[in-house]
Design a protein around this motif. Structure first.
Motif, PDB file in Angstrom:
ATOM      1  N   GLU A 180       0.833  -1.205   0.000  1.00  0.00           N
ATOM      2  CA  GLU A 180       0.000   0.000   0.000  1.00  0.00           C
ATOM      3  C   GLU A 180       0.869   1.258   0.000  1.00  0.00           C
ATOM      4  OE1 GLU A 180      -0.363  -2.594   2.190  1.00  0.00           O
ATOM      5  OE2 GLU A 180      -2.136  -3.467   1.230  1.00  0.00           O
ATOM      6  N   ALA A 181       1.939   1.247   0.787  1.00  0.00           N
ATOM      7  CA  ALA A 181       2.835   2.406   0.825  1.00  0.00           C
ATOM      8  C   ALA A 181       3.552   2.590  -0.506  1.00  0.00           C
ATOM      9  CB  ALA A 181       3.855   2.247   1.956  1.00  0.00           C
ATOM     10  N   LEU A 182       3.945   1.489  -1.138  1.00  0.00           N
ATOM     11  CA  LEU A 182       4.582   1.579  -2.457  1.00  0.00           C
ATOM     12  C   LEU A 182       3.612   2.148  -3.488  1.00  0.00           C
ATOM     13  CD1 LEU A 182       6.581  -1.761  -2.522  1.00  0.00           C
ATOM     14  CD2 LEU A 182       7.548   0.546  -2.407  1.00  0.00           C
ATOM     15  N   LEU A 183       2.360   1.699  -3.443  1.00  0.00           N
ATOM     16  CA  LEU A 183       1.353   2.259  -4.347  1.00  0.00           C
ATOM     17  C   LEU A 183       1.170   3.750  -4.107  1.00  0.00           C
ATOM     18  CD1 LEU A 183      -1.490  -0.433  -4.497  1.00  0.00           C
ATOM     19  CD2 LEU A 183       0.031   0.281  -6.347  1.00  0.00           C
ATOM     20  N   SER A 184       1.168   4.153  -2.851  1.00  0.00           N
ATOM     21  CA  SER A 184       1.024   5.580  -2.518  1.00  0.00           C
ATOM     22  C   SER A 184       2.181   6.408  -3.065  1.00  0.00           C
ATOM     23  CB  SER A 184       0.926   5.775  -1.000  1.00  0.00           C
ATOM     24  OG  SER A 184      -0.268   5.214  -0.524  1.00  0.00           O
ATOM     25  N   GLN A 185       3.361   5.828  -3.115  1.00  0.00           N
ATOM     26  CA  GLN A 185       4.514   6.517  -3.702  1.00  0.00           C
ATOM     27  C   GLN A 185       4.441   6.527  -5.218  1.00  0.00           C
ATOM     28  OE1 GLN A 185       8.356   5.004  -2.414  1.00  0.00           O
ATOM     29  NE2 GLN A 185       7.547   4.530  -0.399  1.00  0.00           N
ATOM     30  N   LEU A 186       3.994   5.407  -5.784  1.00  0.00           N
ATOM     31  CA  LEU A 186       4.038   5.207  -7.224  1.00  0.00           C
ATOM     32  C   LEU A 186       2.929   5.926  -7.979  1.00  0.00           C
ATOM     33  CD1 LEU A 186       5.384   3.789  -9.598  1.00  0.00           C
ATOM     34  CD2 LEU A 186       4.088   1.727  -9.015  1.00  0.00           C
ATOM     35  N   LEU A 187       1.720   5.885  -7.486  1.00  0.00           N
ATOM     36  CA  LEU A 187       0.581   6.435  -8.232  1.00  0.00           C
ATOM     37  C   LEU A 187       0.736   7.906  -8.611  1.00  0.00           C
ATOM     38  CD1 LEU A 187      -2.282   4.491  -6.489  1.00  0.00           C
ATOM     39  CD2 LEU A 187      -1.574   4.291  -8.884  1.00  0.00           C
ATOM     40  N   PRO A 188       1.177   8.774  -7.714  1.00  0.00           N
ATOM     41  CA  PRO A 188       1.353  10.178  -8.130  1.00  0.00           C
ATOM     42  C   PRO A 188       2.411  10.357  -9.211  1.00  0.00           C
ATOM     43  CG  PRO A 188       1.369   9.993  -5.736  1.00  0.00           C
ATOM     44  CD  PRO A 188       1.423   8.601  -6.282  1.00  0.00           C
ATOM     45  N   LEU A 189       3.385   9.447  -9.266  1.00  0.00           N
ATOM     46  CA  LEU A 189       4.417   9.525 -10.296  1.00  0.00           C
ATOM     47  C   LEU A 189       3.895   9.058 -11.660  1.00  0.00           C
ATOM     48  CD1 LEU A 189       7.355   8.032  -8.194  1.00  0.00           C
ATOM     49  CD2 LEU A 189       6.907  10.452  -8.668  1.00  0.00           C
ATOM     50  N   LEU A 190       2.962   8.108 -11.633  1.00  0.00           N
ATOM     51  CA  LEU A 190       2.399   7.579 -12.870  1.00  0.00           C
ATOM     52  C   LEU A 190       1.294   8.489 -13.413  1.00  0.00           C
ATOM     53  CD1 LEU A 190       1.951   3.821 -11.902  1.00  0.00           C
ATOM     54  CD2 LEU A 190       3.654   4.763 -13.471  1.00  0.00           C
ATOM     55  N   CYS A 191       0.432   8.884 -12.532  1.00  0.00           N
ATOM     56  CA  CYS A 191      -0.741   9.660 -12.941  1.00  0.00           C
ATOM     57  C   CYS A 191      -0.959  10.762 -11.922  1.00  0.00           C
ATOM     58  CB  CYS A 191      -1.943   8.760 -13.085  1.00  0.00           C
ATOM     59  SG  CYS A 191      -2.032   7.365 -11.930  1.00  0.00           S
ATOM     60  N   PRO A 192      -0.301  11.893 -12.075  1.00  0.00           N
ATOM     61  CA  PRO A 192      -0.340  12.961 -11.081  1.00  0.00           C
ATOM     62  C   PRO A 192      -1.721  13.422 -10.664  1.00  0.00           C
ATOM     63  CG  PRO A 192       1.302  13.427 -12.745  1.00  0.00           C
ATOM     64  CD  PRO A 192       0.553  12.213 -13.195  1.00  0.00           C
ATOM     65  N   ALA A 193      -2.723  13.282 -11.519  1.00  0.00           N
ATOM     66  CA  ALA A 193      -4.069  13.732 -11.173  1.00  0.00           C
ATOM     67  C   ALA A 193      -4.837  12.709 -10.348  1.00  0.00           C
ATOM     68  CB  ALA A 193      -4.858  14.060 -12.440  1.00  0.00           C
ATOM     69  N   THR A 194      -4.323  11.480 -10.258  1.00  0.00           N
ATOM     70  CA  THR A 194      -5.023  10.411  -9.537  1.00  0.00           C
ATOM     71  C   THR A 194      -4.724  10.495  -8.056  1.00  0.00           C
ATOM     72  OG1 THR A 194      -4.842   8.953 -11.440  1.00  0.00           O
ATOM     73  CG2 THR A 194      -5.279   7.908  -9.319  1.00  0.00           C
ATOM     74  N   GLU A 195      -5.770  10.398  -7.259  1.00  0.00           N
ATOM     75  CA  GLU A 195      -5.587  10.341  -5.822  1.00  0.00           C
ATOM     76  C   GLU A 195      -5.667   8.886  -5.392  1.00  0.00           C
ATOM     77  OE1 GLU A 195      -7.763  13.039  -3.454  1.00  0.00           O
ATOM     78  OE2 GLU A 195      -7.721  14.597  -4.980  1.00  0.00           O
ATOM     79  N   THR A 196      -4.857   8.527  -4.390  1.00  0.00           N
ATOM     80  CA  THR A 196      -4.842   7.143  -3.916  1.00  0.00           C
ATOM     81  C   THR A 196      -5.867   6.914  -2.845  1.00  0.00           C
ATOM     82  OG1 THR A 196      -3.094   7.737  -2.363  1.00  0.00           O
ATOM     83  CG2 THR A 196      -2.446   6.768  -4.483  1.00  0.00           C
TER      84      THR A 196
END
Length: 186
Positions: free
Chosen positions: A170-186
């Motif tokens: 979950e923490a890795l996803l929280s780090q990764l998602l903003p880098l992949l899709c800046p407009a997406t909130e986790t």
């Protein structure tokens, strides 16, 4: 939705499969594991490699119908035909001691007593763990940190580096998602 074709690689036991599946589920896109393409599906898993051309053909056939996907595992040395398709590459690292401990536990979970001395998978397990232990200091002839770093250098898509040593999926996803899709909130 943007199109994502994400390759996640790292050492055996670094968590590429776990993160790949979680990311694909979160983004609601297809997931593929390079081991499925590399290894023939045999009663004794991970023992007979598919011919290189067959691996690439199968992987391309399976991904072609998907606008977005996540592919985990290592393609170094056989899957370079996929490189132009990547929108992102994630390089996942893990402390070597933690990684090897995970791999030993995974071997026990998968094969139980078969990995004990005299068991049907003992030699395979010993050889696999010895191979995995050489990752950080290994040369270009095997799946190694050196080989991965060399493979990553010429990539034209963003290469995102994560360390999973002290982080949950979950923490890795929280780090990764903003880098992949800046407009997406986790």
């Amino acid at each position: 939705m943007d199109s994502y074709r994400i390759h996640i690689l790292g050492a055996a036991g670094a968590g590429t499969t776990t993160l790949g599946k979680a990311l694909a589920e979160h983004l609601n896109i297809a997931y593929f594991d390079s081991d499925f393409y590399y290894w023939q599906q045999t009663p004794e898993p991970f023992t007979i490699a598919r011919p290189r051309d067959e691996r690439i053909r199968l992987l391309q056939e399976h991904t072609v119908g998907h606008e977005s996907w996540v592919l985990s595992g290592s393609l170094c040395g056989w899957g370079d035909a996929m490189i132009p398709q990547f929108t992102h590459v994630v390089f996942l690292r893990l402390d070597p001691e933690v990684r090897l401990h995970r791999l030993r536990l995974r071997e026990v979970e998968r094969y139980g007593e078969q990995i004990l001395e005299g068991g049907s998978r003992h030699q395979n397990s010993v050889a696999f763990l010895a191979w995995a232990a050489r990752y950080d200091a290994g040369n270009h002839s095997l799946r190694s940190l050196r080989r991965h770093e060399t493979w990553l250098k010429p990539l034209r898509c963003p290469v995102l580096r994560l360390d999973s040593t002290h982080h949950s999926v979950e923490a890795l996803l929280s780090q990764l998602l903003p880098l992949l899709c800046p407009a997406t909130e986790t």
